[in-house]
Design an enzyme around this catalytic site. Structure first.
Site: not given
Length: 305
Positions: A165, A183, A193, A216-217
């Site tokens: 992101t 993102t 999703r 982020t992640g």
């Protein structure tokens, strides 16, 4: 780009919007903007949010289709509606009414990624407890009558580098805070999703009385803990930004020790820090900083914990 906006007199929100939009145009890391992270049906969709730390207003879009400038549409949600989050086809229709053009978000690269995934028997994917076995074949899947509770595959095997992101926190000269994210989400996600990025308090959070944060992640795990909101609250209590980030990561580790993720934090005085969860293949986190104390935008690195 964001720093130049501030230097030319633009607002903190302008800086966040323009900075994130630049990443959308550049298709940063293949994980922001069009042409990356196809979902299970091969389509690229976008998520974004922007937050004003003065008014606490948030504008966000999720599952945005056929519109490239997701952060720009999110800004329009603040400016022209009383809502916070618009999703899916309806978000795209709103974007067109706001003057954004319909454009194809698919590219040869995203089609190639999708084709390769199909040839790998749709591995990896995000299904569990279904038939046929989602770890060995493509669907269509049906739910298994008896749900098994075997341990899930670790996020480290599935999620490192498969999505990321652009997250940004901007602190103005008077201490005004704004934040934002953009993102194209998790690659090969189920259509529809939505991860943490467009969710206020999860993907990012801004409060001009305390500071701002962005994450982020692996959004499916991280959003459950509202890490950006939590980090800002820790800073409000007087915690140093780096310590606030570390405490947030430690909190998630208790429940998901193998999660892939990082968070950046900055307070109203301009102090900043970051933290990440250490897993195989991910031992450091890199982020960029611009400030009056630095001659140019500078890459910073923190060791994961």
């Amino acid at each position: 780009t964001a720093w130049r906006v501030l230097e030319s007199g633009g607002s903190e929100l302008d800086a966040v919007e323009r900075g994130c939009a630049q990443c959308e145009i550049d298709q940063c890391d293949g994980s922001v903007g069009y042409g990356g992270s196809p979902d299970e049906s091969g389509e690229t969709t976008l998520d974004a949010m922007i937050m004003d730390g003065n008014t606490m207003e948030v504008g966000a879009v999720a599952d945005l289709r056929r519109v490239k400038n997701a952060i720009g549409v999110a800004r329009k949600v603040i400016e022209y509606t009383k809502h916070t989050l618009l999703v899916g086809e309806s978000a795209s229709l709103f974007a067109v009414r706001m003057g954004f053009p319909y454009e194809d978000l698919t590219t040869q690269k995203s089609l190639s990624l999708y084709s390769e995934w199909l040839n790998r028997s749709c591995q990896p994917n995000y299904w569990k407890n279904v038939v046929p076995d989602s770890s060995k074949s493509c669907g269509p899947y049906k739910r298994r009558e008896e749900v098994t509770h075997k341990e899930e595959r670790t996020g480290s095997q599935r999620n490192i580098r498969n999505h990321d992101t652009i997250g940004m926190v901007v602190i103005g000269v008077s201490g005004t805070v704004a934040s934002g994210t953009s993102t194209n989400g998790a690659i090969y996600k189920l259509p529809g999703r939505v991860g943490d990025s467009p969710i206020a308090g999860a993907g990012s959070y801004a409060d001009s009385t305390a500071g701002g944060a962005a994450a982020t992640g692996d959004g499916d795990i991280m959003m459950r803990f509202l890490p950006s909101y939590q980090a800002v609250e820790y800073m409000r209590m007087g915690m140093d930004p780096a310590a606030a980030c570390q405490k947030v990561v430690s909190r998630i580790q208790k429940y998901a020790p193998n999660f892939y993720g990082a968070i950046i934090c900055a307070n109203t005085t301009g102090s900043y820090g970051a933290a990440c969860n250490k897993i195989p293949g991910f031992a450091q986190f890199h982020f960029m900083v611009s400030s009056p104390l630095l001659a140019r935008p500078t890459e910073q690195v923190v060791d994961c914990i």
